[in-house]
Design a protein around this motif. Sequence first.
Motif, mmCIF file in Angstrom:
data_model
loop_
_atom_site.group_PDB
_atom_site.id
_atom_site.type_symbol
_atom_site.label_atom_id
_atom_site.label_comp_id
_atom_site.label_asym_id
_atom_site.label_seq_id
_atom_site.Cartn_x
_atom_site.Cartn_y
_atom_site.Cartn_z
ATOM 1 N N ASP A 191 -1.510 -11.208 2.441
ATOM 2 C CA ASP A 191 -1.079 -10.560 1.191
ATOM 3 C C ASP A 191 -1.803 -9.230 0.999
ATOM 4 N N GLU A 192 -3.115 -9.213 1.254
ATOM 5 C CA GLU A 192 -3.866 -7.965 1.114
ATOM 6 C C GLU A 192 -3.363 -6.902 2.080
ATOM 7 N N GLU A 194 -0.369 -6.655 3.356
ATOM 8 C CA GLU A 194 0.956 -6.180 2.923
ATOM 9 C C GLU A 194 0.849 -5.221 1.739
ATOM 10 N N THR A 195 -0.033 -5.579 0.743
ATOM 11 C CA THR A 195 -0.201 -4.675 -0.402
ATOM 12 C C THR A 195 -0.785 -3.335 0.026
ATOM 13 N N LYS A 196 -1.726 -3.356 0.950
ATOM 14 C CA LYS A 196 -2.310 -2.104 1.438
ATOM 15 C C LYS A 196 -1.260 -1.243 2.119
#
Length: 344
Positions: A191-192, A194-196
Amino acid sequence: MSERKVLNKYYPPDFDPSKIPKLKLPKDRQYVVRLMAPFNMRCKTCGEYIYKGKKFNARKETVQNELYMGLPIFRFYIKCTRCLAEITFKTDPENTDYAMEHGATRNFQAEKLIEEEEKRIQQEREEEELNNPMKVLENRTKDSKMEMEVLENLQELKELNQRQAQVDFEGMIDRYRELERREREREKEEDERETKEMLDRALVKRLRDSDSDSEKEEESSRSSQSNKSNTDKPTDILTIDKPTEALGASAGGVKRAKVESWERSVGALGGGGALGSLVVRKKPAVTVTKPGPVATAAAPTLQTDSKASTADSKNASQPVTSQNASSSLSLLGAYSDSDSNDSD
């Protein structure tokens, strides 16, 4: 032309097949045939392996004094691919197989031998039970006893495994919790990441948009400057509004009318500022005391000078009309008359 390959032959009416001579061939005559090895074998002379499906030019003959239910048995002769030793095998219609005779040994035959032995034992047992009823009872009792022993042995093995088996439930729970924790960490990292990636893409997009905006502003400033430079034409000097201080008394404190776009590009048809610059005024001649006719001639010149000044003031204060053009022409005529009078 007759056909070369035909199915039906012509037999004349006087044909007698008994008159055809018969060939006297030996019964054990051999024929050359093309075949493949029916099983895997190994040569006894050199130890070469011959695999199933290997093609050979073999010699075939009919085995004498051997029949199985009226079917003849054939023998085949082949040669080893390495040492050229002769190997023979024959057909086995009883088992629908081939039997090895000489020169080689058959491979992978253990399973076949076991099956043959089991078949033989089963056949002997059936023959005994057919003739002896007591033997049938003994065999059934023996089979039931053996079955009970097998079940008892299986139960003992299960109990032994259950006694020796030590299940660590706490360890199993800990391992399950560890797997869950690793799975959550992996999902969090994904998730991190992908958000980055999404933030990086948005930042790049914003930077590109800001660059495009700055480029648009530069282009707009350039276009405005070019438009401004285009509007500053040489003919605009004829229609530029002068300040009230520069106009002075000629303006008379009256504001000029708004200049139209077509007047800026083409210029006004008339006006004091425009046509006044085209008129060249001469200085008045020095008055000399002469006889009466000369004095009478000077008077009109003074009148024309006053008229010219009044016409100039009117042209500066009023808008451009056709009357201004006619007045300017009359001024030119007056100046020309005055010049002619001076010359006289």
